[in-house]
Design a protein around this motif. Sequence first.
Motif, PDB file in Angstrom:
ATOM      1  N   PHE A 337      83.435  -9.581  34.594  1.00 11.44           N
ATOM      2  CA  PHE A 337      82.505 -10.249  35.497  1.00 11.44           C
ATOM      3  C   PHE A 337      81.442  -9.288  36.018  1.00 11.44           C
ATOM      4  O   PHE A 337      80.295  -9.682  36.249  1.00 11.44           O
ATOM      5  CB  PHE A 337      83.252 -10.889  36.660  1.00 11.44           C
ATOM      6  CG  PHE A 337      84.023 -12.118  36.279  1.00 11.44           C
ATOM      7  CD1 PHE A 337      83.381 -13.190  35.683  1.00 11.44           C
ATOM      8  CD2 PHE A 337      85.383 -12.208  36.508  1.00 11.44           C
ATOM      9  CE1 PHE A 337      84.084 -14.330  35.326  1.00 11.44           C
ATOM     10  CE2 PHE A 337      86.090 -13.333  36.151  1.00 11.44           C
ATOM     11  CZ  PHE A 337      85.443 -14.406  35.560  1.00 11.44           C
ATOM     12  N   ALA A 338      81.803  -8.018  36.219  1.00 17.09           N
ATOM     13  CA  ALA A 338      80.809  -7.043  36.655  1.00 17.09           C
ATOM     14  C   ALA A 338      79.764  -6.801  35.574  1.00 17.09           C
ATOM     15  O   ALA A 338      78.573  -6.647  35.874  1.00 17.09           O
ATOM     16  CB  ALA A 338      81.494  -5.731  37.035  1.00 17.09           C
ATOM     17  N   MET A 339      80.171  -6.798  34.331  1.00 18.34           N
ATOM     18  CA  MET A 339      79.212  -6.631  33.238  1.00 18.34           C
ATOM     19  C   MET A 339      78.298  -7.847  33.101  1.00 18.34           C
ATOM     20  O   MET A 339      77.184  -7.728  32.593  1.00 18.34           O
ATOM     21  CB  MET A 339      79.963  -6.387  31.930  1.00 18.34           C
ATOM     22  CG  MET A 339      80.713  -5.066  31.901  1.00 18.34           C
ATOM     23  SD  MET A 339      81.705  -4.841  30.407  1.00 18.34           S
ATOM     24  CE  MET A 339      80.406  -4.723  29.164  1.00 18.34           C
ATOM     25  N   LYS A 340      78.765  -9.011  33.557  1.00 25.54           N
ATOM     26  CA  LYS A 340      77.930 -10.214  33.551  1.00 25.54           C
ATOM     27  C   LYS A 340      77.123 -10.369  34.838  1.00 25.54           C
ATOM     28  O   LYS A 340      76.520 -11.408  35.063  1.00 25.54           O
ATOM     29  CB  LYS A 340      78.806 -11.453  33.348  1.00 25.54           C
ATOM     30  CG  LYS A 340      79.457 -11.533  31.977  1.00 25.54           C
ATOM     31  CD  LYS A 340      80.298 -12.799  31.851  1.00 25.54           C
ATOM     32  CE  LYS A 340      80.943 -12.904  30.476  1.00 25.54           C
ATOM     33  NZ  LYS A 340      81.773 -14.137  30.350  1.00 25.54           N
ATOM     34  N   ASP A 341      77.138  -9.348  35.699  1.00 26.48           N
ATOM     35  CA  ASP A 341      76.398  -9.348  36.962  1.00 26.48           C
ATOM     36  C   ASP A 341      76.883 -10.461  37.894  1.00 26.48           C
ATOM     37  O   ASP A 341      76.100 -11.141  38.564  1.00 26.48           O
ATOM     38  CB  ASP A 341      74.897  -9.478  36.717  1.00 26.48           C
ATOM     39  CG  ASP A 341      74.079  -9.057  37.938  1.00 26.48           C
ATOM     40  OD1 ASP A 341      74.645  -8.364  38.811  1.00 26.48           O
ATOM     41  OD2 ASP A 341      72.901  -9.428  38.035  1.00 26.48           O
ATOM     42  N   LYS A 342      78.200 -10.645  37.955  1.00 29.18           N
ATOM     43  CA  LYS A 342      78.822 -11.613  38.869  1.00 29.18           C
ATOM     44  C   LYS A 342      79.770 -10.863  39.798  1.00 29.18           C
ATOM     45  O   LYS A 342      80.990 -10.981  39.712  1.00 29.18           O
ATOM     46  CB  LYS A 342      79.567 -12.694  38.088  1.00 29.18           C
ATOM     47  CG  LYS A 342      78.675 -13.552  37.210  1.00 29.18           C
ATOM     48  CD  LYS A 342      79.480 -14.609  36.483  1.00 29.18           C
ATOM     49  CE  LYS A 342      78.578 -15.490  35.625  1.00 29.18           C
ATOM     50  NZ  LYS A 342      79.354 -16.527  34.902  1.00 29.18           N
ATOM     51  N   LEU A 343      79.171 -10.076  40.691  1.00 29.03           N
ATOM     52  CA  LEU A 343      79.980  -9.216  41.535  1.00 29.03           C
ATOM     53  C   LEU A 343      80.775  -9.991  42.574  1.00 29.03           C
ATOM     54  O   LEU A 343      81.790  -9.494  43.070  1.00 29.03           O
ATOM     55  CB  LEU A 343      79.082  -8.184  42.231  1.00 29.03           C
ATOM     56  CG  LEU A 343      78.580  -7.032  41.354  1.00 29.03           C
ATOM     57  CD1 LEU A 343      77.834  -6.027  42.193  1.00 29.03           C
ATOM     58  CD2 LEU A 343      79.721  -6.365  40.624  1.00 29.03           C
ATOM     59  N   ASP A 344      80.328 -11.182  42.945  1.00 31.40           N
ATOM     60  CA  ASP A 344      81.110 -11.969  43.901  1.00 31.40           C
ATOM     61  C   ASP A 344      82.470 -12.340  43.321  1.00 31.40           C
ATOM     62  O   ASP A 344      83.486 -12.298  44.019  1.00 31.40           O
ATOM     63  CB  ASP A 344      80.335 -13.228  44.298  1.00 31.40           C
ATOM     64  CG  ASP A 344      79.126 -12.908  45.155  1.00 31.40           C
ATOM     65  OD1 ASP A 344      79.305 -12.413  46.271  1.00 31.40           O
ATOM     66  OD2 ASP A 344      77.992 -13.133  44.693  1.00 31.40           O
ATOM     67  N   ILE A 345      82.496 -12.689  42.044  1.00 27.91           N
ATOM     68  CA  ILE A 345      83.778 -12.981  41.403  1.00 27.91           C
ATOM     69  C   ILE A 345      84.585 -11.697  41.232  1.00 27.91           C
ATOM     70  O   ILE A 345      85.812 -11.694  41.368  1.00 27.91           O
ATOM     71  CB  ILE A 345      83.535 -13.674  40.049  1.00 27.91           C
ATOM     72  CG1 ILE A 345      82.675 -14.923  40.237  1.00 27.91           C
ATOM     73  CG2 ILE A 345      84.853 -14.044  39.398  1.00 27.91           C
ATOM     74  CD1 ILE A 345      82.366 -15.656  38.954  1.00 27.91           C
ATOM     75  N   THR A 346      83.918 -10.589  40.940  1.00 24.67           N
ATOM     76  CA  THR A 346      84.617  -9.308  40.825  1.00 24.67           C
ATOM     77  C   THR A 346      85.306  -8.937  42.124  1.00 24.67           C
ATOM     78  O   THR A 346      86.474  -8.519  42.129  1.00 24.67           O
ATOM     79  CB  THR A 346      83.623  -8.201  40.422  1.00 24.67           C
ATOM     80  OG1 THR A 346      83.061  -8.512  39.150  1.00 24.67           O
ATOM     81  CG2 THR A 346      84.306  -6.853  40.362  1.00 24.67           C
ATOM     82  N   LEU A 347      84.607  -9.090  43.245  1.00 17.29           N
ATOM     83  CA  LEU A 347      85.228  -8.797  44.531  1.00 17.29           C
ATOM     84  C   LEU A 347      86.356  -9.774  44.833  1.00 17.29           C
ATOM     85  O   LEU A 347      87.376  -9.406  45.431  1.00 17.29           O
ATOM     86  CB  LEU A 347      84.178  -8.854  45.644  1.00 17.29           C
ATOM     87  CG  LEU A 347      83.162  -7.710  45.669  1.00 17.29           C
ATOM     88  CD1 LEU A 347      82.141  -7.945  46.778  1.00 17.29           C
ATOM     89  CD2 LEU A 347      83.855  -6.384  45.883  1.00 17.29           C
TER      90      LEU A 347
END
Length: 438
Positions: A337-347
């Motif tokens: 998810f971080a590689m897809k620029d979805k840091l909210d899901i990463t957190l």
Amino acid sequence: MGSVEKVDLDFDEEVPFSSSTNPGKVHAFQSEKAEKTQVLSSVNLASLSISKQIGIRPIRSIYVVLIKAKINMLLPFGPLAILIHYLTGKHGWVFFFTLLGITPLAERLGFATEQLAYFTGPTVGGLLNATFGNATEMIISIYALKNGMIRVVQQSLLGSILSNMLLVLGCAFFTGGIVHSQKVQVFNKASAVVNSGLLLMAVMGILFPAVLYFTHSEVHFGKSEISLSRFSSCIMLIAYASYLFFQLRSDHNKYSSLEEGGDSDENSDEEEECELTKWEAIGWLAILTAWVSILSGYLVDAIQGASESWNMPVAFISVILLPIVGNAAEHASAIMFAMKDKLDITLGVAIGSSTQISMFVIPFCVVVGWCMGKPMDLNFQLFETATLFITVLVVAFMLQDGTSNYFKGLMLILCYLIVAASFFVHVDPKTTKNSGGE
């Protein structure tokens, strides 16, 4: 004679007329029969397709759960560990292969939970994630509690928190920062602040019993500490239930707006991800949980032998090696998810999992130990408590500005290496309180 010829001519003219009407009727009957045969053939094909789907559906479900994912290549190590346990009795190999065998099961439990969440809605889905998201840690902890290995329970749960907050989040920030090096990645700061507050509350619940014990200020030595731990655990469970209600109901729009925006862009992907029916997901959850429970028994029994054969402290195995099993799925998904620029899901994956363990799994184990008659408490000893407190402070400072980059990820990874080295040289103090029984 002429009249006869006329009659003959009239008869000859009627013959072709009558012959032309009969083929028309025959064609009409043939067309009706063709339509009937087409309808019957379509019905037969539909029934055959339904029967084939009924017959193929279990095979497809087995393929999706047990074969499709690449991590399922590690599934045979579970039965291999059981064979080695009974044939050779070498605890080091049993522990190693059991770790490999449980790793894909932890990932598949998360997959089945996600599939079931499609049918239950967000509220029940949040409860399912709280229950099955860390099912591996809970099952291992319950087996360790049955064997009286309270320190293993405390250290493995502590290690899960440290691994999620430092290693998983650090790798996600590092890889995301490298892939998106041309821009600053941002996330929802309000959600991160709430999770940081819950983690600090968990530190407070774990800190006070340790301070009470080490300052020798208990009213009843050995009993007040356990009573405080059980009371604090009940309060922490209430706080976590309130957090779920706050996140999913009261302030749902604020905390899910970003996720819903990302989901709307990929509706087709979500539809493809729903690969199991409701009852298939429930059945696989039961099967995977049972298999994890079986392997967890062999894993817990092999910890002490693995420590002796590998010449490693039990604290290092419990804090560093055991959390790798439960965090394998979180590690991979957070980086993706971080590689897809979805840091909210990463957190949500990394910090949310740490919040679940600290505010739900640890108090739940204290309550289970209370029911079993085991002296499970929140006194994680001074070294472990100080490590958790400093880790929460470091991560809270990293998240306070709502941005991430690869340098922050690198610092978190280096902090985890320091923690791992510290537990490698740490000798757990022998205490009669946590040896297994009262």
